[in-house]
Scaffold this motif. Structure first.
Motif, PDB file in Angstrom:
ATOM      1  N   ASP A 144       3.642   1.194  -9.916  1.00  0.00           N
ATOM      2  CA  ASP A 144       2.741   2.207  -9.371  1.00  0.00           C
ATOM      3  C   ASP A 144       1.361   2.001 -10.002  1.00  0.00           C
ATOM      4  O   ASP A 144       1.230   1.963 -11.228  1.00  0.00           O
ATOM      5  CB  ASP A 144       3.284   3.603  -9.688  1.00  0.00           C
ATOM      6  CG  ASP A 144       2.458   4.708  -9.087  1.00  0.00           C
ATOM      7  OD1 ASP A 144       1.266   4.854  -9.484  1.00  0.00           O
ATOM      8  OD2 ASP A 144       2.992   5.453  -8.241  1.00  0.00           O
ATOM      9  N   LYS A 145       0.358   1.877  -9.157  1.00  0.00           N
ATOM     10  CA  LYS A 145      -0.995   1.558  -9.633  1.00  0.00           C
ATOM     11  C   LYS A 145      -1.545   2.621 -10.586  1.00  0.00           C
ATOM     12  O   LYS A 145      -2.252   2.297 -11.534  1.00  0.00           O
ATOM     13  CB  LYS A 145      -1.930   1.405  -8.434  1.00  0.00           C
ATOM     14  CG  LYS A 145      -3.347   1.036  -8.787  1.00  0.00           C
ATOM     15  CD  LYS A 145      -4.191   0.872  -7.547  1.00  0.00           C
ATOM     16  CE  LYS A 145      -5.613   0.482  -7.914  1.00  0.00           C
ATOM     17  NZ  LYS A 145      -6.415   0.243  -6.715  1.00  0.00           N
ATOM     18  N   PRO A 184       0.830  -1.213   0.000  1.00  0.00           N
ATOM     19  CA  PRO A 184       0.000   0.000   0.000  1.00  0.00           C
ATOM     20  C   PRO A 184       0.863   1.262   0.000  1.00  0.00           C
ATOM     21  O   PRO A 184       2.036   1.220   0.372  1.00  0.00           O
ATOM     22  CB  PRO A 184      -0.798  -0.119   1.299  1.00  0.00           C
ATOM     23  CG  PRO A 184       0.051  -0.949   2.191  1.00  0.00           C
ATOM     24  CD  PRO A 184       0.792  -1.906   1.287  1.00  0.00           C
ATOM     25  N   LYS A 185       0.261   2.376  -0.405  1.00  0.00           N
ATOM     26  CA  LYS A 185       1.025   3.619  -0.500  1.00  0.00           C
ATOM     27  C   LYS A 185       1.591   4.074   0.837  1.00  0.00           C
ATOM     28  O   LYS A 185       2.599   4.750   0.876  1.00  0.00           O
ATOM     29  CB  LYS A 185       0.200   4.730  -1.152  1.00  0.00           C
ATOM     30  CG  LYS A 185      -0.998   5.186  -0.370  1.00  0.00           C
ATOM     31  CD  LYS A 185      -1.709   6.282  -1.135  1.00  0.00           C
ATOM     32  CE  LYS A 185      -2.969   6.708  -0.435  1.00  0.00           C
ATOM     33  NZ  LYS A 185      -3.675   7.741  -1.197  1.00  0.00           N
ATOM     34  N   GLU A 243       7.335   6.948   1.725  1.00  0.00           N
ATOM     35  CA  GLU A 243       6.010   6.472   1.324  1.00  0.00           C
ATOM     36  C   GLU A 243       5.886   6.517  -0.186  1.00  0.00           C
ATOM     37  O   GLU A 243       6.389   7.423  -0.840  1.00  0.00           O
ATOM     38  CB  GLU A 243       4.918   7.333   1.959  1.00  0.00           C
ATOM     39  CG  GLU A 243       4.727   7.083   3.431  1.00  0.00           C
ATOM     40  CD  GLU A 243       3.479   7.754   3.981  1.00  0.00           C
ATOM     41  OE1 GLU A 243       2.687   8.301   3.198  1.00  0.00           O
ATOM     42  OE2 GLU A 243       3.312   7.722   5.200  1.00  0.00           O
ATOM     43  N   PHE A 244       5.216   5.520  -0.728  1.00  0.00           N
ATOM     44  CA  PHE A 244       4.928   5.505  -2.149  1.00  0.00           C
ATOM     45  C   PHE A 244       3.775   6.472  -2.406  1.00  0.00           C
ATOM     46  O   PHE A 244       2.904   6.640  -1.565  1.00  0.00           O
ATOM     47  CB  PHE A 244       4.538   4.101  -2.608  1.00  0.00           C
ATOM     48  CG  PHE A 244       5.576   3.060  -2.295  1.00  0.00           C
ATOM     49  CD1 PHE A 244       6.837   3.124  -2.871  1.00  0.00           C
ATOM     50  CD2 PHE A 244       5.300   2.026  -1.421  1.00  0.00           C
ATOM     51  CE1 PHE A 244       7.800   2.166  -2.590  1.00  0.00           C
ATOM     52  CE2 PHE A 244       6.253   1.064  -1.130  1.00  0.00           C
ATOM     53  CZ  PHE A 244       7.501   1.142  -1.712  1.00  0.00           C
ATOM     54  N   ILE A 295       8.477   0.425 -10.216  1.00  0.00           N
ATOM     55  CA  ILE A 295       9.165   0.940  -9.032  1.00  0.00           C
ATOM     56  C   ILE A 295      10.293  -0.004  -8.623  1.00  0.00           C
ATOM     57  O   ILE A 295      11.386   0.424  -8.290  1.00  0.00           O
ATOM     58  CB  ILE A 295       8.179   1.149  -7.858  1.00  0.00           C
ATOM     59  CG1 ILE A 295       7.028   2.083  -8.266  1.00  0.00           C
ATOM     60  CG2 ILE A 295       8.891   1.638  -6.619  1.00  0.00           C
ATOM     61  CD1 ILE A 295       7.453   3.482  -8.681  1.00  0.00           C
ATOM     62  N   THR A 296      10.010  -1.290  -8.651  1.00  0.00           N
ATOM     63  CA  THR A 296      11.004  -2.299  -8.285  1.00  0.00           C
ATOM     64  C   THR A 296      10.837  -3.491  -9.210  1.00  0.00           C
ATOM     65  O   THR A 296       9.728  -3.939  -9.444  1.00  0.00           O
ATOM     66  CB  THR A 296      10.826  -2.732  -6.815  1.00  0.00           C
ATOM     67  OG1 THR A 296      10.819  -1.587  -5.976  1.00  0.00           O
ATOM     68  CG2 THR A 296      11.947  -3.638  -6.374  1.00  0.00           C
TER      69      THR A 296
END
Length: 129
Positions: free
Chosen positions: A79-80, A60-61, A105-106, A86-87
């Motif tokens: 990233d949604k 989650p973000k 935080e994402f 991202i990874t």
């Protein structure tokens, strides 16, 4: 096939493969690369293996990136919203955050793309071991 892998590596072939992939990720890491493979072998039992299907939420973000070591064994974390990778496979999620004990935080939830397998371990338990 799984029967072939089992005949080659034994009935715990999945753990053997997961350990090898986690070990490779640590060895190629800019932050954890100096860890001895024997240490990774000693803490391997602390890792929980989780599988996610395409587009399902993985992190989650508001995920605290400094609390856990997350190794992407297969697939990518994306990233949604922006669909930016991202990874990727073989990476440790935000490894510098773990070392610096500073969480990032994402902006959005991270989802699996395509299917994704991660290994996750609590950093404090990893250090205690």
């Amino acid at each position: 096939s799984t029967s072939y892998l089992e005949s080659m590596l034994g009935e715990n072939f999945r753990n053997t493969l997961y350990f090898s992939l986690i070990n490779i990720s640590f060895l190629s890491s800019s932050c954890f690369g100096k860890l001895n493979s024997k240490l990774i072998e000693q803490v391997f039992h602390l890792f929980e293996i989780k599988t996610f299907s395409f587009n399902s939420p993985v992190l989650p973000k508001n995920y605290d990136t400094a609390d856990n070591i997350v190794v992407v064994i297969e697939g990518n974390l994306v990233d949604k919203i922006t669909k930016q990778v991202i990874t990727k496979r073989g990476d440790i999620v935000n490894e510098k955050d773990i070392i610096n004990k500073k969480s990032t935080e994402f902006k959005n939830d991270l989802i699996a793309d395509p299917d994704c397998v991660i290994a996750i371990c609590n950093y404090s338990k990893f250090i205690e071991e």
